[in-house]
Design an enzyme around this catalytic site. Structure first.
Site, PDB file in Angstrom:
ATOM      1  N   ARG A  25      23.864   6.859  46.150  1.00 13.03           N
ATOM      2  CA  ARG A  25      24.281   7.523  44.909  1.00 13.03           C
ATOM      3  C   ARG A  25      23.963   6.673  43.670  1.00 13.03           C
ATOM      4  O   ARG A  25      23.645   7.204  42.616  1.00 13.03           O
ATOM      5  CB  ARG A  25      25.788   7.816  45.019  1.00 13.03           C
ATOM      6  CG  ARG A  25      26.360   8.712  43.946  1.00 13.03           C
ATOM      7  CD  ARG A  25      27.767   9.110  44.335  1.00 13.03           C
ATOM      8  NE  ARG A  25      28.573   9.564  43.226  1.00 13.03           N
ATOM      9  CZ  ARG A  25      28.671  10.834  42.835  1.00 13.03           C
ATOM     10  NH1 ARG A  25      28.015  11.768  43.457  1.00 13.03           N
ATOM     11  NH2 ARG A  25      29.446  11.169  41.820  1.00 13.03           N
ATOM     12  N   ILE A  48      27.322  14.826  36.928  1.00 12.26           N
ATOM     13  CA  ILE A  48      27.120  14.867  38.379  1.00 12.26           C
ATOM     14  C   ILE A  48      28.508  14.991  38.998  1.00 12.26           C
ATOM     15  O   ILE A  48      29.444  14.297  38.604  1.00 12.26           O
ATOM     16  CB  ILE A  48      26.370  13.607  38.885  1.00 12.26           C
ATOM     17  CG1 ILE A  48      26.307  13.576  40.410  1.00 12.26           C
ATOM     18  CG2 ILE A  48      26.955  12.331  38.362  1.00 12.26           C
ATOM     19  CD1 ILE A  48      25.441  12.426  40.960  1.00 12.26           C
ATOM     20  N   SER A  49      28.652  15.904  39.962  1.00 12.63           N
ATOM     21  CA  SER A  49      29.964  16.163  40.567  1.00 12.63           C
ATOM     22  C   SER A  49      30.458  14.948  41.346  1.00 12.63           C
ATOM     23  O   SER A  49      29.675  14.114  41.801  1.00 12.63           O
ATOM     24  CB  SER A  49      29.875  17.340  41.539  1.00 12.63           C
ATOM     25  OG  SER A  49      29.428  18.490  40.877  1.00 12.63           O
ATOM     26  N   GLN A  50      31.797  14.896  41.532  1.00 16.10           N
ATOM     27  CA  GLN A  50      32.376  13.810  42.339  1.00 16.10           C
ATOM     28  C   GLN A  50      31.895  13.968  43.793  1.00 16.10           C
ATOM     29  O   GLN A  50      31.608  15.095  44.238  1.00 16.10           O
ATOM     30  CB  GLN A  50      33.895  13.826  42.256  1.00 16.10           C
ATOM     31  CG  GLN A  50      34.533  14.980  42.989  1.00 16.10           C
ATOM     32  CD  GLN A  50      36.010  15.118  42.685  1.00 16.10           C
ATOM     33  OE1 GLN A  50      36.422  16.049  42.015  1.00 16.10           O
ATOM     34  NE2 GLN A  50      36.808  14.203  43.203  1.00 16.10           N
TER      35      GLN A  50
END
Ligand code: SAM
Length: 207
Positions: A25, A48-50
């Protein structure tokens, strides 16, 4: 991240846990805490999503026949991280982004991490889908819209194609899974989420 944020919250799909444990990530986001339990800013006012939400959407979208070789459409490339997770699972991915600057940066990061061969990033209005490579076994929409865009329903495979998308208001949505069987579409509510808006012809307006 996998143990604390995913397994403890009920993500059980071993393939998804392995993929999120493998894709780096930190190579998709410039932040001091790339593995934190929260969404992070990208450029162009996007996020950006968790990790948990990426895992939840990926688990929900899993085709019954598995990911390997599955043709998958992602709407909302952002950083390219979700697309990389899908490629790591073995899918062949086309990912659409409306911001050319984000698409260019995502392409660069996917190239640098070795996913470029399995992810085609295109620029456009993802509410129209990407007919050139339809039909899709799975469609993941990573921005929130008022309803599922009709072109995306049309581009799902008819025999069990699966779409996952946040549906609702601009500020909050319900994550929704839709399965297609012929001309029948079955929906399932996966819970409350908060995504940036899906902007486009079959989404929200830009202002
Ligand atoms: N999946 C991304 C990732 O892994 O980094 C995060 C996506 S971010 C939450 C939502 C993205 O959807 C933004 O980059 C935004 O520009 C994009 N977007 C919004 N509406 C769109 C549309 N109609 N077509 C394509 N992209 C869109």
């Amino acid at each position: 991240m996998v143990a604390e944020q995913l397994e403890k919250r009920g993500i059980t799909d071993p393939e998804v846990l392995a993929a999120l444990g493998t894709v780096e990530r930190h190579r998709f986001v410039d932040d001091a805490q790339p593995y934190g339990d929260h969404a992070l800013p990208l450029g162009a006012g996007q996020t950006i999503s968790q990790p948990y939400v990426v895992a939840l959407m990926t688990s929900a979208a899993r085709p019954e026949s598995g990911w390997r070789g599955a043709s998958v459409l992602e709407v909302g490339t952002g950083s390219g991280y979700q697309a990389a997770v899908l490629a790591e699972l073995g899918a062949s991915v086309v990912s659409i982004e409306r911001h050319a600057s984000l698409a260019a940066e995502a392409r660069r990061r996917l190239q640098a991490t070795g996913f470029a061969e399995r992810v085609e990033v295109v620029i456009g209005d993802g509410t129209l889908g990407w007919p050139a490579r339809a039909p899709y076994r799975a469609i993941l929409v990573t921005a929130g819209g008022p309803k599922v865009p009709q072109p995306l329903l049309d581009q799902l495979e008819a025999d069990g194609g699966r779409l996952v998308m946040p549906i609702g208001e601009r500020e909050h949505q319900q994550l929704t899974q839709v399965d297609r069987w012929g001309e029948e579409f079955r929906s399932r509510d996966l819970g409350a989420v908060v995504f940036v808006p899906l902007i486009g012809e079959h989404g929200h307006s830009a202002t």
